[in-house]
Structure formats: C-alpha cells, structure tokens
Scaffold this motif. Structure first.
Motif, PDB file in Angstrom:
ATOM      1  N   LYS A   1     -23.757 -22.859  61.353  1.00  0.00           N
ATOM      2  CA  LYS A   1     -23.972 -23.325  59.800  1.00  0.00           C
ATOM      3  C   LYS A   1     -22.322 -23.389  59.000  1.00  0.00           C
ATOM      4  O   LYS A   1     -21.861 -24.169  58.650  1.00  0.00           O
ATOM      5  CB  LYS A   1     -24.834 -22.781  58.867  1.00  0.00           C
ATOM      6  CG  LYS A   1     -24.984 -23.267  57.509  1.00  0.00           C
ATOM      7  CD  LYS A   1     -25.895 -22.771  56.733  1.00  0.00           C
ATOM      8  CE  LYS A   1     -25.881 -23.317  55.158  1.00  0.00           C
ATOM      9  NZ  LYS A   1     -25.356 -24.646  54.759  1.00  0.00           N
TER      10      LYS A   1
ATOM     11  N   PHE B   1     -25.999 -28.002  56.611  1.00  0.00           N
ATOM     12  CA  PHE B   1     -27.314 -27.650  56.926  1.00  0.00           C
ATOM     13  C   PHE B   1     -27.979 -26.806  56.065  1.00  0.00           C
ATOM     14  O   PHE B   1     -27.314 -26.042  55.171  1.00  0.00           O
ATOM     15  CB  PHE B   1     -26.893 -27.061  58.318  1.00  0.00           C
ATOM     16  CG  PHE B   1     -26.522 -27.728  59.452  1.00  0.00           C
ATOM     17  CD1 PHE B   1     -27.277 -28.445  60.241  1.00  0.00           C
ATOM     18  CD2 PHE B   1     -24.868 -27.830  59.428  1.00  0.00           C
ATOM     19  CE1 PHE B   1     -26.975 -29.386  61.290  1.00  0.00           C
ATOM     20  CE2 PHE B   1     -24.602 -28.764  60.436  1.00  0.00           C
ATOM     21  CZ  PHE B   1     -25.605 -29.585  61.343  1.00  0.00           C
TER      22      PHE B   1
ATOM     23  N   LYS C   1     -30.846 -29.922  59.281  1.00  0.00           N
ATOM     24  CA  LYS C   1     -29.911 -30.639  57.952  1.00  0.00           C
ATOM     25  C   LYS C   1     -30.738 -30.365  56.794  1.00  0.00           C
ATOM     26  O   LYS C   1     -31.617 -30.125  56.742  1.00  0.00           O
ATOM     27  CB  LYS C   1     -29.721 -32.172  58.359  1.00  0.00           C
ATOM     28  CG  LYS C   1     -31.148 -33.099  58.144  1.00  0.00           C
ATOM     29  CD  LYS C   1     -30.985 -34.482  58.336  1.00  0.00           C
ATOM     30  CE  LYS C   1     -30.716 -35.361  57.233  1.00  0.00           C
ATOM     31  NZ  LYS C   1     -31.597 -35.175  56.060  1.00  0.00           N
TER      32      LYS C   1
ATOM     33  N   GLY D   1     -31.377 -30.941  64.060  1.00  0.00           N
ATOM     34  CA  GLY D   1     -31.146 -29.469  63.796  1.00  0.00           C
ATOM     35  C   GLY D   1     -31.164 -28.896  65.199  1.00  0.00           C
ATOM     36  O   GLY D   1     -31.394 -29.535  66.331  1.00  0.00           O
TER      37      GLY D   1
END
Length: 163
Positions: free
Chosen positions: A17, A63, A73, A153
C-alpha cells in the motif's frame, strides 16, 4: 504451500500500500510478459488500452488499510479511465485486455523496471466469469468508451486457525 498469519499478511500488504498509493492501473492487450519488471513491445506485441485513475481525471489511486490479509481499493474512490489504444494495435476499435499492471506514480508500466527498486504488480484480466485476477464487466474494450473498475485488491495466502 506457503501460508501466512493474517497479522503477517497485513504487515506485508501495508508495505505494498505504502509503495503503490498514488499509482495507476494500466490495462494491456497482447502476450502476457513473464515478469512484471519486463519491458513491453508496443511496436509489435502490446497495446495499452486504458490508464485508470481517480475519477478518470488523472489523479493517483489509493488502497484501504489491509484487513485480515486483504488489501482493497479505497471504496469511496471511483476508478475509471477512457479507453484509448496506444501501441501495436492502436488502429483497432475493439480489443481484449489480457493483463494489467498496477504501477507506482511515475512508472508508465511499459519500460523495464529495475528488479531491485521497481514497484509494480501484474495480473491477468478477463471477463466477468473468468478466473482472472481482475474481472471486468465486458470481455472486450472499445476505443472512446469509459472503463470503470469497481473491485480491485489482493489477498495473501493464509492458514485457517484451528487445531
């Protein structure tokens, strides 16, 4: 089989992330490269179909914090882009996406990425009933159309608790 605890999966996904927030999702047609760091051949093999950004306005994507080994997301964000072919089959009006690259800001996903410092994810793209990592509502994209991405994701492999 490698299995992680949800806590370890969250730590690893938090690093992903951190490195990818503000980046972009790029959809391509053509032969899927062997590695995410490989350069693409936009002259004869690959075509970029769409660059997905925040609201389709060019801003970077983000994210949510990982939960239970899953990174997704940010739900409030609208991820979309206008389909515009660039590369080997740019003259076509409709193409089938075969893979995506999620790239950090500043990476166009086309050139070779440094294998030690480059930050990029690559996965398969398919239609709604495919087994691809990214499933779109349509199996083909048409130049000029808007392409949304509703769900996106990753999940790392985890062991179920129990005895």
């Amino acid at each position: 089989m490698l299995l992680l605890t949800p806590a370890l999966a969250n730590v690893l996904l938090a690093q992903i992330k951190t490195r990818l927030d503000g980046g972009f999702l790029l959809l391509f047609a053509g032969t899927v490269p062997r590695a995410a760091a490989d350069a693409l051949d936009l002259t004869s093999t690959h075509t970029q179909l769409v660059r997905v950004s925040l609201n389709g306005a060019g801003g970077g994507l983000t994210f949510d914090a990982p939960i239970n080994g899953v990174l997704t997301k940010t739900p409030a964000e609208v991820w979309r882009g206008t389909v515009q072919f660039e590369g080997a089959d740019a003259a076509q009006t409709t193409l089938t996406p075969t893979f995506y690259r999620f790239c950090a800001a500043g990476d166009d996903g086309r050139t070779a990425a440094d294998v030690l410092t480059g930050v990029r994810l690559q996965g398969a793209v398919g239609g709604p009933s495919s087994g691809a990592e990214l499933r779109l509502g349509l199996t083909t994209l048409t130049s000029g159309n808007e392409q949304p991405v509703g769900d996106f994701g990753w999940r790392l492999p985890q062991a179920a608790s129990g005895g």
